[in-house]
Design an enzyme around this catalytic site. Structure first.
Site, PDB file in Angstrom:
ATOM      1  N   LEU A  13       0.808  -1.234   0.000  1.00 41.73           N
ATOM      2  CA  LEU A  13       0.000   0.000   0.000  1.00 41.73           C
ATOM      3  C   LEU A  13       0.841   1.285   0.000  1.00 41.73           C
ATOM      4  CD1 LEU A  13      -2.890   1.274   0.175  1.00 41.73           C
ATOM      5  CD2 LEU A  13      -2.665   1.176   2.666  1.00 41.73           C
ATOM      6  N   GLU A  65     -13.689  -0.290  -5.678  1.00 40.45           N
ATOM      7  CA  GLU A  65     -14.724   0.492  -6.373  1.00 40.45           C
ATOM      8  C   GLU A  65     -14.281   0.916  -7.777  1.00 40.45           C
ATOM      9  OE1 GLU A  65     -15.322   4.708  -5.139  1.00 40.45           O
ATOM     10  OE2 GLU A  65     -17.433   4.254  -5.359  1.00 40.45           O
ATOM     11  N   ASP A  66     -12.980   1.149  -7.926  1.00 37.33           N
ATOM     12  CA  ASP A  66     -12.508   1.695  -9.203  1.00 37.33           C
ATOM     13  C   ASP A  66     -12.469   0.669 -10.327  1.00 37.33           C
ATOM     14  OD1 ASP A  66     -12.156   4.279  -8.207  1.00 37.33           O
ATOM     15  OD2 ASP A  66     -10.304   3.654  -7.217  1.00 37.33           O
ATOM     16  N   HIS A 160     -11.531  11.881  -8.054  1.00 37.46           N
ATOM     17  CA  HIS A 160     -12.680  11.278  -8.738  1.00 37.46           C
ATOM     18  C   HIS A 160     -13.931  12.124  -8.519  1.00 37.46           C
ATOM     19  CE1 HIS A 160     -10.532   7.187  -8.097  1.00 37.46           C
ATOM     20  NE2 HIS A 160     -10.566   7.390  -9.393  1.00 37.46           N
ATOM     21  N   CYS A 247     -14.785   3.738  -1.702  1.00 30.79           N
ATOM     22  CA  CYS A 247     -13.873   3.067  -2.632  1.00 30.79           C
ATOM     23  C   CYS A 247     -13.466   1.661  -2.220  1.00 30.79           C
ATOM     24  CB  CYS A 247     -12.648   3.925  -2.865  1.00 30.79           C
ATOM     25  SG  CYS A 247     -11.726   4.234  -1.391  1.00 30.79           S
TER      26      CYS A 247
HETATM   27  C1  CIR Z   1      -5.482   5.839  -6.478  1.00 28.42           C
HETATM   28  O1  CIR Z   1      -4.898   6.898  -6.618  1.00 28.42           O
HETATM   29  O2  CIR Z   1      -5.949   5.228  -7.436  1.00 28.42           O
HETATM   30  C2  CIR Z   1      -5.615   5.263  -5.092  1.00 28.42           C
HETATM   31  N1  CIR Z   1      -4.452   5.596  -4.336  1.00 28.42           N
HETATM   32  C3  CIR Z   1      -6.855   5.777  -4.407  1.00 28.42           C
HETATM   33  C4  CIR Z   1      -8.121   5.364  -5.093  1.00 28.42           C
HETATM   34  C5  CIR Z   1      -9.336   5.768  -4.351  1.00 28.42           C
HETATM   35  N2  CIR Z   1     -10.491   5.387  -5.067  1.00 28.42           N
HETATM   36  C6  CIR Z   1     -11.701   5.897  -4.874  1.00 28.42           C
HETATM   37  O3  CIR Z   1     -11.873   6.781  -4.075  1.00 28.42           O
HETATM   38  N3  CIR Z   1     -12.697   5.437  -5.630  1.00 28.42           N
END
Ligand code: CIR
Length: 257
Positions: A13, A65-66, A160, A247
């Site tokens: 992480l 979520e992404d 986002h 997310c």
């Molecule tokens: C990113 O930059 O993709 C990750 N560190 C954080 C993604 C967070 N995603 C979200 O809020 N849907």
């Protein structure tokens, strides 16, 4: 009982993508405790957590979520805007396949699920550094036959769309209007974040409860004043990875047998 699809926090992480934040040390154990409490809250609110194993090679894979947009009729795997995140979709495809027909956004389009805000049969899609016009048009084309409309929304200053606007009650949006224009949401009721809490617009509405970070007390007060039920969660470590409360899960009803 809805499924809350999630993924354990990657031991990598600390190497997460960061766009609007400075890198700060993340306490992995504390992050895991926050994640566990989050999953407990989802279970308390009636979901069945299904938690995929962590992948050390995929630093951001906790932010499921992404990777997909899951609707009642089908799921659309995304093609995340950050190349480091694209392999995350493989495990998600496998996890979704028993429950939904799974379609996908194809190259060169990009789309992050964090940019997709569904209100009924309308999907607002953020044009951000992660989601482009091609990704949005592909999504629109895949969903039009199922009766969903897709509407592009410009996002600036945050990661986002759902960093800037989330549904906190049916037809009510919590919004940071510095990062997204109010106009597309004109037919909805809007609650502004407190100006001192710009990151406070990400909230997860589930079963009449708003799951909400404990770091935005002034905005929380605004939600409570509007009669909303709010359950607070500690999310300080995941916030350092630019994550919010929406997310870390994909919530969907089980397919009818
Ligand atoms: C990113 O930059 O993709 C990750 N560190 C954080 C993604 C967070 N995603 C979200 O809020 N849907």
């Amino acid at each position: 009982m809805p499924i809350a699809l999630a993924r354990e926090i990657s031991p990598g992480l600390a190497r997460c993508e960061l766009t609007h934040l400075e890198r700060r040390p993340i306490d992995l154990e504390a992050a895991r405790r926050e994640h566990a409490a989050y999953l407990e809250a989802l279970a308390r609110l009636g979901c069945e957590p299904v938690v995929l194993p962590a992948d050390p090679q995929l630093p951001d894979s906790v932010f499921v979520e992404d990777t997909a947009v899951v609707l009642d009729e089908l799921a659309v795997l995304t093609r995340p805007g950050a190349p480091s995140r694209r392999p995350e979709t493989r495990a998600i495809r496998e996890a979704l396949a028993p429950h939904r027909e799974v379609l996908a956004i194809e190259a060169p389009g990009t789309l992050d699920g964090g940019d997709v805000l569904r209100i009924g049969r309308e999907l607002f899609v953020g044009r951000s550094s992660r989601s482009d016009r091609d990704g949005m048009l592909q999504l629109a084309e895949l969903l039009a036959p199922r009766g969903y409309s897709v509407r592009a929304v410009e996002v600036a200053g945050c990661l986002h769309l759902k960093s800037a606007a989330c549904q906190v009650a049916p037809g009510t949006i919590l919004i940071n209007a510095d990062w997204v224009d109010r106009a597309p949401f004109r037919s909805l009721e809007l609650i502004d974040v407190d100006p001192s809490e710009p990151f406070g617009a990400n909230a997860l509405l589930l079963g009449g409860m708003v799951l909400y970070p404990d770091s935005f007390p002034r905005t929380r007060e605004r939600l409570v004043e509007r009669g909303l039920r709010v359950e607070e969660l500690e999310t300080s470590e995941l916030q350092k990875a630019e994550g919010g409360v929406t997310c870390c899960s994909l919530i969907f009803e089980r397919a009818a047998p």
